[in-house]
Design an enzyme around this catalytic site. Sequence first.
Site: not given
Length: 876
Positions: A286, A328
Amino acid sequence: MQPNQYHCKSISEILDAFGTVPEQGMTEAEAKEARKKHGPNKLKEKKSRSLWQLLLDQFKSAVIYLLVAAVIVSFAFGDIPEAIAIIVVITLNTTIGFYMEFQARKSMKALQKIDQMTTRVLREGKEKEIDARKIVPGDVILISSGNLIPADGRILEASELQVNESALTGESVPVHKKTEPVEKDTPLAGRINMAYKGTSVTMGKARVLVTGTGMDTEIGSISEMVSREDKESVPLNIKLNKLSKRLVRLVLAMAGTYGVLGYFTGKDLHIIAQTSIAWAIAAIPEGLAIVATIALAQGMLRLAREHVIVKKLAAVETLGETTVILTDKTGTLTMNRLSVSRFYVNNERQKKNEPEEVPGQGSLMEKFLRVGLLCNNAELEKDGNGSGDMLELAILQYARELKAGLAEEYRENYPRIDEDPFDSDSMMMSTLHEHKGRYFSAVKGAANPVLERCTSVLTRDGEKELSKDVKDQWLEENDAMSAGGLRTIALACKETDTREDFDKDLTLLGLMGFMDPPREDAKEAIDTFLKAGIRVVMVTGDHPETARNIARQVNITDEDEPSAYTGKDVEGYEDRNGEARKRFAASRIFARVDPGQKLDILKMFQDSGEIVGMTGDGVNDAPALKKADIGIAMGRRGTQVAREVADMVLKNDDFPSIVTAVRQGRIIFNNIRKFIVYQLSYHLSEIIVIAAVSFSIFYLPLLPLQLLFLNLLADVFPALALGIGKGRGKVMQEKPKDPGEPILPRRSWKTIFVYGLIIGVFVTGAYFFGLYHLGVTKEIANNIAFFALAFTQLLHVFDMRDRDEHVFVNQVTKNKYVWMAIIFCAVVLIAAYFIPGLNTLLSFQSMSLFPWLVVAGTVVLSVGVIQVLKEMKWIE
């Protein structure tokens, strides 16, 4: 005329196609009619999911379905406390899930902010300033320095026009625009006769015929890609969902088997239902969602202190599984500013640091530097910031490195009296200066036009004639410098007694090469990634040679001539044969890449089974950032849309921060695996205890409410302490986890089985020992089993050390939160035993000394046997 052909047609053809008179523009009636056809000049808005839909989605889980079924059964048999307790668990899990996904989709809104502007337009021969959303294809707009371009268009007239297109194409240097047609297959970055929506004018002015508005622009195409490129579920979510489904199938199988046996043996339905619910509670951790969320959130906080903002919790863990980083070049691996790199003077190449002091007055190098400083309109502040052309700023910065105030000295001693400014047609700039009664002209620009105006060349031996053969040699050197990734200019001068023709019959001084230098810390970061088994791949809009040059410097590749594919090479990769696709996937450099191609490259790696991290800062990066497993945007220079679609943002634009993030991600993944092994092993022991007793004597040894109480303690606090551990120091020397590997590999399941079996056997033995040897009631036997299991579970956390660590000194025993969790849970258990009302609700009985001794013996034996097996290397 097709929209993608505007760049290759003549101006007259474009004007005829739109029926526009450039001096008059459109009439208001024509503009109104065109707006009906094309719509307003704005980007399409995408409707996001409502909060209610987001909340309902949290219930679409096999675990939730099982727990809801348990609630219904509990209510049906009148077990109200159990039903309420399970509802609390469901509420906690759905609330946490809702919180994790409560990320508004702002990427489209960020793109739409580009639309909120006014623009100057020619209507009926008059210049007007109108809302940019009202311009239409066929309009003639007027743009100048500082303007954000509101639509795509063909340039009709240009005066010294430079446009910063880095957000769209990735080019680090403003583009000089012209009006002449270019080839049809010219990539986006090379279409110098076009202006694009969302880019900015850095210098000059122009008249532009609007050819596309709204979604029919390049940025509109990117917007469309952003909206349709939904990210796949993150690996952690996928793996946790698979794990949950396995557990649910296990519960259903056991409950079904027990139900059938109980029915045919005539057992009470209430007992059968309670046992089935107990199995559901025993099998489902749980606290898994709670602990996973908090562990990830703790990782987010640690990264925030390192200037890394993680927007989505599960992204932290996914970073730990990253196998490829697509980055990049401009501003990420490089400084995003030009600097002087090389000279070519006296037929010799020189690095910029070779003249370490100001050259002697009148020497070749002194004149060379003098021209660069005088033929220069940039201004450099004391703090290093400046205004003007990036190339001119680089020259000023170089002069400052030689001597502070050098540029100011030259400008004072050689006052400017005339100027022929840079023009996109002439591709050069000339200035005339007065000095001691004579005139000095300084010229710089592209090599071809400057050399055409030179008749001599200055060497260290004096001036020599610049013959055609010598000119060709200089042009070959210029091409070689350009091929090496440098942006080059030629510098020339003339000393005369007259102002006439000051930019003709010049003396060539040399070539100056500029580059966007690599960041000092990029190479170290890439080396770390290589040791960690992560490939770094450069994906840039820049020239292939420039990309190769930087890739070698930062150690992306150690090849002298590495392969560099262009975006066009990769188009249609799905249709290529296997060998071609392998070559693409093995490449470390992709250049001249547009937004769509960047997305193709990303998908290519993902299709190969890689977990891909993607860095970016421009609008052109947005689709790929969104599609990547981890989108990483730059915080300082990144556009708003890039930051909005990314999973994480580097506040300081620091590439090495990604190393920190990956390290934290790996630590968190290891921690998550540890606490799942911890949770599932004792949940398995609960299943074993229930199965052994219920199948043998058809009695429930542990009640559902007891299991909920125990699991919410052990599932959360000790597990959480494991989840926020600091990990081991060698985590970045390990290879990435196999992306296809489940969150728990086979060896972990073996460990869970052994742990669960040992604890289950000893707790079951304690139950039967109390029941048959001590002769206690079933209620007391229940309490023996409960407390034996409870305290064993708490100390079981020490079994989570790595087996090569010392039994008493390891990452678990050194974790202060583990000790805090154990003490807290022990106090709560003892308090629950003594507090009236609570002990009744949990069915606790008053126990004598002997049952407590059985509990203590069970705890010692369980933990002791596991530690012995660990020392013998039989289990992990």
